[in-house]
Enzyme design. Structure first.
Site, mmCIF file in Angstrom:
data_model
loop_
_atom_site.group_PDB
_atom_site.id
_atom_site.type_symbol
_atom_site.label_atom_id
_atom_site.label_comp_id
_atom_site.label_asym_id
_atom_site.label_seq_id
_atom_site.Cartn_x
_atom_site.Cartn_y
_atom_site.Cartn_z
ATOM 1 N N HIS A 4 34.518 39.598 45.155
ATOM 2 C CA HIS A 4 33.471 40.491 45.646
ATOM 3 C C HIS A 4 32.575 40.946 44.492
ATOM 4 O O HIS A 4 32.981 40.962 43.322
ATOM 5 C CB HIS A 4 34.079 41.706 46.352
ATOM 6 N N GLU A 53 43.515 42.450 49.089
ATOM 7 C CA GLU A 53 43.864 42.919 47.748
ATOM 8 C C GLU A 53 45.368 43.133 47.643
ATOM 9 O O GLU A 53 46.042 43.455 48.629
ATOM 10 C CB GLU A 53 43.120 44.234 47.472
#
Length: 198
Positions: free
Chosen positions: A10, A83
Site C-alpha cells: 500500500h 497485515e
C-alpha cells in the site's frame, strides 16, 4: 500452468513512522500515498492483470481500487493478504515499544519470535502458502495482490528460502511492486521492490 503475482505494498500514510498501525482501522493514505497507488496502477495496466486482490484494511483497499481501475479489472478482498496480527502491540507507538525485550527479540529473531497474543511469521507464511496454492489452481495468468510490508517479506522468504531472521536485509517500499511466479510446484522471485514512477 503458472501465475504471475504482482505483490503491491500500500502507499504511504501519515502514521507510517509514528506507530505500529498493524490491523488498526481508520488508517488512510494522503496525497502522497494516493499518487503512489496511481503510479502502481499505471505500471500494472500493461501486465494483463485479470483481478486485483487486497487485504481488507482501508489503506490497502485505497491502493487496490486505483490499480483495479487502471487495469479495468474486478477487485476482491483476500484475507490471506491481511497485515500480520501484532496482538497486544497493535496500534502502539514505536517509542513505547523500544524498551520492551520482546520487541527487540521480535526484530532480531523474527524466524522464531511472536508478538504477544499475535501471529508469527511462520503462520503468515502458512496462510500465504495456502493462498498461493489456491491461486495457481484458479488458472489466473496474472494477478495484482495489495498487502503490507511484512506480509510481502514473508512471501519473498517463501520464494527464496531466506529465513525471516534476515527480513531486514531487503526493503519493501510503500507503493512498490514485487513480482513472484507461482506454479508447477515452484515459487520464484522475479523482481523485488520495484518503485513505479510517473
Amino acid at each position: 500452468m503458472t501465475t504471475t503475482v504482482f505483490l503491491v505494498r500500500h502507499g504511504v500514510h501519515d502514521q507510517l513512522q509514528g506507530r505500529l498501525c498493524g490491523r488498526s482501522s481508520g488508517v488512510l493514505m494522503g496525497a502522497a500515498g494516493l499518487a503512489q497507488a496511481e503510479a502502481a496502477g499505471r505500471r500494472l495496466a500493461r501486465e494483463g492483470v485479470e483481478v486485483v486482490l487486497t487485504s481488507p484494511l482501508e489503506r490497502t483497499r485505497q491502493t487496490a481500487e486505483r490499480i483495479a481501475r487502471a487495469c479495468g479489472v474486478p477487485l476482491q478482498d483476500e484475507e490471506a493478504l491481511m497485515e500480520i496480527d501484532f496482538g497486544d502491540w497493535n496500534g502502539r507507538n514505536f517509542d513505547s515499544l523500544q524498551g520492551e525485550p520482546l520487541w527487540r527479540t521480535w526484530n532480531s529473531e523474527r524466524d522464531t519470535a511472536r508478538p504477544p497474543s499475535g501471529e508469527s511469521m511462520a503462520e503468515v507464511q502458512a496462510r500465504l502458502t495456502e493462498w498461493l496454492e489456491r491461486l495457481t489452481r484458479s488458472g489466473a495468468a496474472a494477478v495484482a495482490a495489495v498487502s503490507h510490508a511484512d506480509v510481502i517479506k514473508a512471501a519473498v522468504g517463501l520464494a527464496t528460502g531466506l529465513s525471516m531472521r534476515f527480513h531486514g536485509r531487503f526493503e519493501i517500499s510503500p507503493g512498490s511492486v514485487t513480482t513472484l511466479v507461482a506454479g508447477d510446484g515452484l515459487l520464484k522471485l522475479h523482481a523485488l521492490n520495484e518503485v513505479p514512477h510517473g
